[in-house]
Design an enzyme around this catalytic site. Structure first.
Site, PDB file in Angstrom:
ATOM      1  CD  GLU A   1      -1.400  -2.307   2.136  1.00  0.00           C
ATOM      2  OE1 GLU A   1      -2.240  -3.022   2.697  1.00  0.00           O
ATOM      3  OE2 GLU A   1      -0.162  -2.479   2.239  1.00  0.00           O
TER       4      GLU A   1
ATOM      5  N   GLY B   1       5.583  -1.964  14.717  1.00  0.00           N
ATOM      6  CA  GLY B   1       4.925  -0.874  14.002  1.00  0.00           C
ATOM      7  C   GLY B   1       3.946  -0.089  14.843  1.00  0.00           C
TER       8      GLY B   1
ATOM      9  CD  GLU C   1      -1.323  -5.131  13.894  1.00  0.00           C
ATOM     10  OE1 GLU C   1      -1.940  -5.088  12.808  1.00  0.00           O
ATOM     11  OE2 GLU C   1      -0.324  -4.422  14.131  1.00  0.00           O
TER      12      GLU C   1
ATOM     13  CG  HIS D   1     -26.022  13.148  20.993  1.00  0.00           C
ATOM     14  ND1 HIS D   1     -27.300  13.577  21.259  1.00  0.00           N
ATOM     15  CD2 HIS D   1     -25.220  13.829  21.839  1.00  0.00           C
ATOM     16  CE1 HIS D   1     -27.274  14.500  22.207  1.00  0.00           C
ATOM     17  NE2 HIS D   1     -26.010  14.673  22.575  1.00  0.00           N
TER      18      HIS D   1
ATOM     19  CE  LYS E   1       0.133  -6.955   5.707  1.00  0.00           C
ATOM     20  NZ  LYS E   1       1.360  -6.567   6.438  1.00  0.00           N
TER      21      LYS E   1
END
Length: 545
Positions: free
Chosen positions: A211, A266, A352, A383, A511
């Site tokens: 990506e 990460g 994760e 709300h 992936k």
């Protein structure tokens, strides 16, 4: 290896879940005037009230005993010592080392403090060049706009922090984030960019993330299409990576490649070179304060006694809710608009990390692990989904977070916000009985019959756990401490559940399959798939001609 459920401490908590875990907090407060003082504390300028949870002294004692039986302290010390507690990948987990300061950290017996300081110095120097207009664009104009291209931890952390610290942004600077491989994300961002004043930060450790590199290549093509030359790429693109050959091949100078290490996960990387867009936006002094706030929480986690150790206590309370009381979700509800991206950031950090169903020894877990985490800024969430939290069939523990002071003291906005921050946990704890609802209706003028009919609809069960976190103001220091608090809570829960909180194999299969499918969407031969996937591929190809 002994299963967690075989531990006597686990079995004690299972018994307590049927007794103390069912007691109504309304009664617990009624019988104990000192409950708030006993079940609250402060660390690194973050005050935490956990008195509105279903804990008693017996439950807390049992949770701390479970922590000892599970070796949480030893695993914590192993993490800070740089031991490879990420067993499936053979890596250390040492994001705390990135917070810097005078502390020493080693990985595999080798001191990494110097490496960390070197990268921080490189980042500081680069920020200074950009902020003083020493590093200019290809037409000689200052680079006032940053576009960060990354995904996952290379996006969520910097997005959250730059939003949270908007009051500290350097005037005249702006930062944008592109993560989704959907071309719309990049295209809409580039529509408002000036190529002469834009700096692109490409965040990919391997410089191969599909990506990120797809977006990076398209951004490079756009830049060149606007009149820049190949040599100009070096002035407008920098890399947060470890793959020097790929970075050079892209056209980025190695001197503008900022490294980080395989012991930086990460989702725990905003403290590293991944934080460069943060520093570019808020300045080095404020970025350093962010690190210092996290370091202060690290020191608390490492040194505070168990009964005063907020990450330990909150982590154990989360285990109590999830594994013993069967509460499947957790809401994070910041009452500060600047923190509106915190729930999304914590979704990755928590889900994760602890969304695992296999123990460290490879056995299937026999208990519930990581909860579904969600949230929204208050009062917007009130709300939207609070109805389910108050009266739904699931009990959902909530974290309420607020600053005593706003950066924007506009009229009486902030007192009204704080009133809601205080009222919601009180309502979730207290509830309202049918008898109380009926009495209120009658007092309001309803007939006996009408009150009897409406009372069940207006009754709230209450006894719904909440933790309230309060800071004086959202600053770089307090934000750093708050993020580190959650990081350590996640660690504690993973240690008790006996799972590896630092790998993420579950995201890999998708992936792999996506790479196999891509050629089929580009005119290649059909692969072997289930009937549904094959049918969808055929339909998409038909629609796309």
């Amino acid at each position: 290896m002994t299963s967690r459920t075989d531990l006597s401490e686990w079995q004690t908590l299972q018994t307590l879940a049927g007794t103390d875990g069912q007691r109504h907090m309304r009664d617990l407060f009624g019988r104990d005037e000192g409950r708030f003082e006993r079940y609250s504390g402060e660390a690194a300028s973050v005050f935490v009230d956990y008195s509105k949870t279903r804990i008693t002294d017996d439950v807390l004692d049992a949770l701390l005993a479970l922590s000892k039986a599970c070796g949480v302290t030893e695993r914590r010390d192993a993490m800070f010592a740089g031991e490879p507690i990420n067993e499936t990948e053979g890596r250390a987990v040492l994001h705390a080392a990135l917070r810097g300061g005078d502390r020493k950290f080693a990985v595999g017996g080798e001191d990494v403090t110097g490496e960390v300081k070197a990268v921080l110095s490189q980042m500081e120097a680069f920020c200074a060049k950009v902020h003083t207009d020493e590093h200019l664009g290809y037409t000689g104009k200052p680079l006032k706009t940053v576009v960060n291209i990354g995904i996952g931890g290379s996006d969520l952390g910097p997005v959250m922090v730059t939003e949270a610290l908007k009051p500290y942004a350097i005037p005249g600077r702006s930062v944008h984030f592109v993560s989704n491989v959907d071309g719309t994300h990049l295209a809409e961002t580039l529509k408002v960019m000036d190529p002469e004043t834009t700096l692109f930060v490409i965040a990919s450790k391997t410089f191969t993330t599909q990506e990120t590199m797809t977006n990076a290549q398209s951004a490079r093509d756009w830049f060149l299409s606007k009149g820049a030359g190949e040599a100009d790429v070096a002035k407008h693109f920098v890399a947060l990576s470890t793959n020097e050959d790929a970075v050079k091949g892209f056209g980025i100078e190695p001197s503008n490649m900022f490294r980080f290490w395989d012991w930086v996960g990460g989702r725990y990387s905003l403290w590293s070179a991944i934080g460069l867009p943060i520093a570019l936006q808020i300045g080095w002094k404020n970025f350093r304060a962010l690190l210092d706030g996290a370091a202060a929480m690290d020191d608390h986690f490492r040194g505070a006694p168990d009964r005063e150790n907020l990450p330990l206590l909150l982590g154990l309370i989360g285990v109590w809710h999830r594994s013993f009381l069967g509460m499947h979700a957790h809401a994070v509800l910041p009452y500060d608009q600047y923190l509106h991206r915190l729930p999304a950031y914590l979704q990755q950090a928590d889900m994760e990390s602890n969304g695992k169903s296999v123990t460290l020894s490879g056995e299937k877990v026999a208990y519930d692990t990581g909860p579904i985490l969600f949230g929204e800024a208050g009062t917007n969430g009130q709300h939207a989904f609070y109805q389910l939290i108050h009266q739904g069939t699931d009990v959902i523990p909530c974290d309420f977070i607020a600053p005593a002071h706003s950066h924007n003291e506009l009229g009486d906005h902030h007192p009204k916000l704080l009133a809601n921050f205080l009222a919601q946990p009180e309502a979730l704890m207290q509830g309202r009985t049918a008898e109380e609802a009926k009495a209120e209706l009658i007092a309001g003028g309803a007939s006996e019959e009408e009150a009897e009919r409406l009372a069940p609809h207006k009754a709230f069960p209450g006894n719904r756990p909440t933790v309230s976190m309060l800071v004086e103001k959202v600053t770089p220091m307090t934000l750093g401490a708050l993020i580190a608090l959650y990081e350590h809570v996640i660690f504690v829960q993973g240690a008790v559940w006996d799972v590896n909180s630092y790998d993420q194999w579950g995201v890999e299969l998708g992936k792999v399959l996506a790479k196999a499918i891509l050629p089929e969407l580009q005119g290649g031969e059909a692969g072997t798939h289930d009937a549904s996937t094959a049918g969808l591929i055929a339909r998409i190809n038909g629609l796309r001609g």
